[in-house]
Design a protein around this motif. Structure first.
Motif, mmCIF file in Angstrom:
data_model
loop_
_atom_site.group_PDB
_atom_site.id
_atom_site.type_symbol
_atom_site.label_atom_id
_atom_site.label_comp_id
_atom_site.label_asym_id
_atom_site.label_seq_id
_atom_site.Cartn_x
_atom_site.Cartn_y
_atom_site.Cartn_z
ATOM 1 N N LEU A 1 0.850 -1.184 0.000
ATOM 2 C CA LEU A 1 0.000 0.000 0.000
ATOM 3 C C LEU A 1 0.886 1.234 0.000
ATOM 4 O O LEU A 1 1.762 1.381 0.853
ATOM 5 C CB LEU A 1 -0.903 0.006 1.236
ATOM 6 C CG LEU A 1 -1.762 1.252 1.454
ATOM 7 C CD1 LEU A 1 -2.726 1.461 0.296
ATOM 8 C CD2 LEU A 1 -2.523 1.154 2.778
ATOM 9 N N GLN A 2 0.661 2.133 -0.968
ATOM 10 C CA GLN A 2 1.459 3.353 -1.081
ATOM 11 C C GLN A 2 0.525 4.566 -1.127
ATOM 12 O O GLN A 2 -0.439 4.586 -1.889
ATOM 13 C CB GLN A 2 2.359 3.300 -2.314
ATOM 14 C CG GLN A 2 3.318 2.120 -2.275
ATOM 15 C CD GLN A 2 4.438 2.174 -3.308
ATOM 16 O OE1 GLN A 2 5.492 1.597 -3.103
ATOM 17 N NE2 GLN A 2 4.213 2.835 -4.440
ATOM 18 N N ILE A 3 0.860 5.567 -0.293
ATOM 19 C CA ILE A 3 -0.014 6.727 -0.104
ATOM 20 C C ILE A 3 0.806 8.000 -0.274
ATOM 21 O O ILE A 3 1.939 8.096 0.203
ATOM 22 C CB ILE A 3 -0.650 6.700 1.298
ATOM 23 C CG1 ILE A 3 -1.499 5.431 1.474
ATOM 24 C CG2 ILE A 3 -1.506 7.941 1.541
ATOM 25 C CD1 ILE A 3 -2.011 5.254 2.898
ATOM 26 N N SER A 4 0.204 8.990 -0.932
ATOM 27 C CA SER A 4 0.836 10.304 -1.077
ATOM 28 C C SER A 4 0.205 11.274 -0.082
ATOM 29 O O SER A 4 -1.025 11.377 0.007
ATOM 30 C CB SER A 4 0.638 10.823 -2.508
ATOM 31 O OG SER A 4 1.174 12.121 -2.649
ATOM 32 N N TRP A 5 1.072 12.022 0.641
ATOM 33 C CA TRP A 5 0.561 12.961 1.650
ATOM 34 C C TRP A 5 1.575 14.063 1.928
ATOM 35 O O TRP A 5 2.789 13.886 1.755
ATOM 36 C CB TRP A 5 0.244 12.211 2.948
ATOM 37 C CG TRP A 5 -0.289 13.081 4.057
ATOM 38 C CD1 TRP A 5 -1.406 13.869 4.007
ATOM 39 C CD2 TRP A 5 0.284 13.284 5.356
ATOM 40 N NE1 TRP A 5 -1.588 14.533 5.198
ATOM 41 C CE2 TRP A 5 -0.560 14.197 6.046
ATOM 42 C CE3 TRP A 5 1.408 12.790 5.993
ATOM 43 C CZ2 TRP A 5 -0.303 14.621 7.348
ATOM 44 C CZ3 TRP A 5 1.669 13.201 7.299
ATOM 45 C CH2 TRP A 5 0.828 14.104 7.964
ATOM 46 N N LEU A 6 1.091 15.163 2.322
ATOM 47 C CA LEU A 6 1.761 16.258 3.019
ATOM 48 C C LEU A 6 2.587 17.195 2.159
ATOM 49 O O LEU A 6 2.158 18.321 1.926
ATOM 50 C CB LEU A 6 2.621 15.739 4.178
ATOM 51 C CG LEU A 6 3.085 16.812 5.168
ATOM 52 C CD1 LEU A 6 1.925 17.622 5.691
ATOM 53 C CD2 LEU A 6 3.853 16.189 6.313
ATOM 54 N N ASP A 7 3.779 16.801 1.684
ATOM 55 C CA ASP A 7 4.680 17.770 1.068
ATOM 56 C C ASP A 7 4.538 17.796 -0.451
ATOM 57 O O ASP A 7 5.436 18.254 -1.148
ATOM 58 C CB ASP A 7 6.128 17.473 1.470
ATOM 59 C CG ASP A 7 6.991 18.730 1.465
ATOM 60 O OD1 ASP A 7 6.417 19.838 1.500
ATOM 61 O OD2 ASP A 7 8.226 18.613 1.422
ATOM 62 N N TRP A 8 3.430 17.283 -0.956
ATOM 63 C CA TRP A 8 3.117 17.402 -2.369
ATOM 64 C C TRP A 8 1.639 17.745 -2.484
ATOM 65 O O TRP A 8 0.817 17.282 -1.693
ATOM 66 C CB TRP A 8 3.441 16.111 -3.126
ATOM 67 C CG TRP A 8 3.194 16.238 -4.602
ATOM 68 C CD1 TRP A 8 2.339 15.509 -5.367
ATOM 69 C CD2 TRP A 8 3.809 17.170 -5.497
ATOM 70 N NE1 TRP A 8 2.372 15.920 -6.680
ATOM 71 C CE2 TRP A 8 3.273 16.959 -6.784
ATOM 72 C CE3 TRP A 8 4.752 18.195 -5.328
ATOM 73 C CZ2 TRP A 8 3.645 17.710 -7.893
ATOM 74 C CZ3 TRP A 8 5.126 18.937 -6.431
ATOM 75 C CH2 TRP A 8 4.589 18.682 -7.692
#
Length: 630
Positions: A364-371
């Protein structure tokens, strides 16, 4: 009685010692080379080659003070020896005697040299002697005004130290010699954007994009969010195009190794664990996470050694140093961690490793916060937002599954120590923005100038690192002067320690948020210090960051509908400054309740992770959607 050797035998011994010293140095045995050089000098004290070899061997052993003494003697006898000059420059830089090193480097023989000059210039850069590095380049260009490489290096050095006007000047000089060259055009484009000439800078980037280049295209993904004419469709198309062109496959296919363990191994991947936005929003969340169900691994893509990084290090179950690894090595390193979840905190931002993450390193890969946009990577499964940033009717588009945390995407971690949230100014109304100059496009400057005209006794304070440069301050003042705002109505400040920045907010009455690229950390800092903040949201994610925080605080009266409304609301807030100064502590209390609830965000985050992993015991707390966002 001691017999002296015949001259021929002494000369043979001297030559043998000299050759032995040279061979030992070449073999990487400097300690033995020092002894051999001293043997040679014992036989011929006046030998310049022997003294030069001794100086080089001492320098190799990092005995720079002794090396400098020997090398200075060589140069005194034979000033034309470039090798001795370059070695002495290096020794002096090791001793932090950069001005003396610069005086030596200004020698015409070295300024006219090729490889030797490049080596000396590199030594100044490695010593981080940036003023002397620039002075040396200036000296070179004065003697060789058509030297493209030196003009480019001077443009790059100027940009690195924040001298934006100089960066523009020297990059244009380099481009005049080689109009098709990429490197000076990229420096020019970035410098223009950094000082607020956004549209001119983006026009230069569009020229660069005529020829595919992964690094340029990645930087363009970041910079196009500063475009005052940004729209969701163009942003999404650019990200999809980048992913298709540049996130190419390499390495073996991903194979999960762990079974259904009850404790999730969660990796947090970032090049920025030092003081800044990542720490501001990650620290409280990590501290509040349920450690019985999660093991947190912080994976540093760049060295992080300040006190802030140390505090994050203490909150991590494991700290993984992953800087300096190439793509293949990093891919192996990340997969060997046996992660259940990877949370990428970089996206396509500076120093990202999107190409590695695109090969998949966790189930599981999640994009968050600094993008602040889609990654458009097929290997990115989810993207964290909230209903204020990305409402149901939003035109924002994501290739990932969109998760809206009920507690919000951003949870501010209050500073460990900060000034009181009270007013400490002189009574004069002060507007302020501590955002980077790149966010201050022409429309922003025109709007803020109109506010100053409407509130004639007020002043505007701008604070950002690039205002350390005198030419950039003059350029910024000139931008406002074109709208009839006198320079004395502006307060321009450069880099400040974080504690000093917070203290500066005590003298501010209204924080003006730029548009369309709004603030986030700067807005939280202002609100934490009790300062009313005025925002103008748009349709894109980056245009809604400040407004999302104000909506969560219930401060809709500080959210404008358009530029005219922005001006009117700023004037209205200024008219109430005396009253609002007495309510600053209550704004901080509201911040604590609604924007700093790390426990609620940790619970929402945990629910999201277990829900995405298929955990049956996970409560349904998270609004997840694809539909129009895919």
């Amino acid at each position: 009685m001691t017999r002296s050797l015949p001259p021929s035998a002494a000369r043979t011994d001297f030559s043998d010692a000299l050759r032995r010293c040279e061979a030992l140095l070449a073999a990487g045995q400097p300690d033995e080379a020092i002894l051999a050089a001293r043997d040679a000098l014992a036989l011929d004290k006046a030998s310049v080659p022997a003294r030069l070899l001794l100086g080089l061997a001492l320098l190799f052993c990092e005995r720079s003070a002794e090396a400098a003494h020997e090398l200075a003697e060589v140069l005194r006898r034979e000033p034309q020896r470039l090798l001795a000059r370059c070695a002495l420059i290096r020794a002096l830089l090791h001793e932090r005697r950069a001005d003396e090193a610069l005086a030596l480097a200004r020698d015409p023989g070295l300024l006219d040299a090729g490889a030797e000059f490049g080596g000396a210039l590199g030594d100044f850069a490695r010593a981080q002697a940036w003023p002397q590095h620039s002075d040396l380049l200036h000296a070179r260009v004065q003697r060789h005004p058509q030297d493209y490489a030196s003009l480019l290096a001077l443009a790059e050095a100027s940009h690195t130290r924040g001298a934006l006007g100089a960066a523009v000047h020297w990059s244009e000089r380099a481009l005049a010699l080689r109009p098709q060259a990429r490197a000076p055009r990229e420096v020019l484009a970035t410098a223009l954007i950094d000082r607020g000439d956004v549209e001119a800078g983006l026009a230069q980037y569009r020229e660069l994009l005529r020829e595919p280049n992964a690094d340029t295209a990645a930087r363009h993904l970041v910079l196009m969010h500063y475009d005052p004419h940004q729209d969701n469709e163009r942003l999404y198309a650019a990200h999809r195009d980048f992913a298709q062109r540049h996130l190419s496959a390499f390495g073996a296919p991903f194979v999960p190794r762990r079974g259904g363990a009850s404790t999730l191994r969660v990796g947090w991947l970032s090049p920025r664990f030092d003081e800044g936005p990542v720490a501001t929003f990650l620290g409280g969340l990590l501290d509040a996470f349920d450690r019985t169900r999660h093991r947190h691994l912080l994976i540093a893509l760049q060295p992080s050694r300040d006190a802030t990084a140390g505090r994050l290090h203490a909150l991590a179950d494991d700290w993984i140093e992953a800087s300096g690894l190439d793509d293949e090595a990093l891919l192996r390193r990340l997969r060997d961690l046996d992660l259940d979840v990877l949370i990428d905190l970089a996206g396509h931002s500076t120093w990202n490793r999107a190409r590695v993450v695109a090969q998949r390193v966790a189930p599981l890969q999640i994009s968050w916060l600094d993008w602040f946009d889609t990654t458009a990577s097929p290997a990115m499964d989810a993207w964290i937002s909230d209903r204020w940033l990305t409402p149901e009717d939003s035109g924002q588009r994501y290739s990932e599954r969109l998760l809206r945390l009920p507690s919000g995407r951003f949870c501010y971690t209050p500073p460990r120590s900060s000034p009181p949230a009270d007013y400490g100014g002189d009574g004069r109304v002060r507007f302020a923005s501590f955002n980077r100059l790149a966010k201050l496009n022409d429309a922003v400057v025109a709007t803020w100038a109109e506010i100053l005209r409407r509130v004639p006794q007020a002043e505007l304070e701008l604070g950002t690192r690039l205002l350390d440069d005198a030419a950039t301050r003059e350029y910024t003042s000139a931008r406002f002067a074109r709208h009839d705002i006198a320079p004395e109505r502006l307060r321009l400040h450069g880099r400040r320690a974080y504690a000093d920045l917070l203290e500066a907010y005590r003298r501010v009455d209204v924080a003006l948020d730029p548009f369309p690229f709004s603030g986030c950390t700067t807005t939280c800092d202002a609100l934490w210090m009790g300062v009313p903040t005025l925002a103008l949201p748009g349709e894109t994610f980056v245009s809604r960051q400040s407004a999302s925080l104000l909506w969560r605080l219930g401060r809709e009266e500080w959210i404008a509908r358009d530029r005219d409304d922005y001006v009117e609301r700023a004037v209205a807030i200024a008219s109430e400054a005396a009253v609002l100064r007495t309510r600053r502590a209550s704004l901080r209390a509201a911040m604590l309740e609604r924007l700093c609830d790390a426990g609620a965000q940790a619970a929402d985050f945990a629910a999201a992770l277990h829900e995405l992993r298929g955990g049956s015991d996970a409560p349904t707390r998270v609004d997840a959607s694809r539909g129009t966002h895919s």
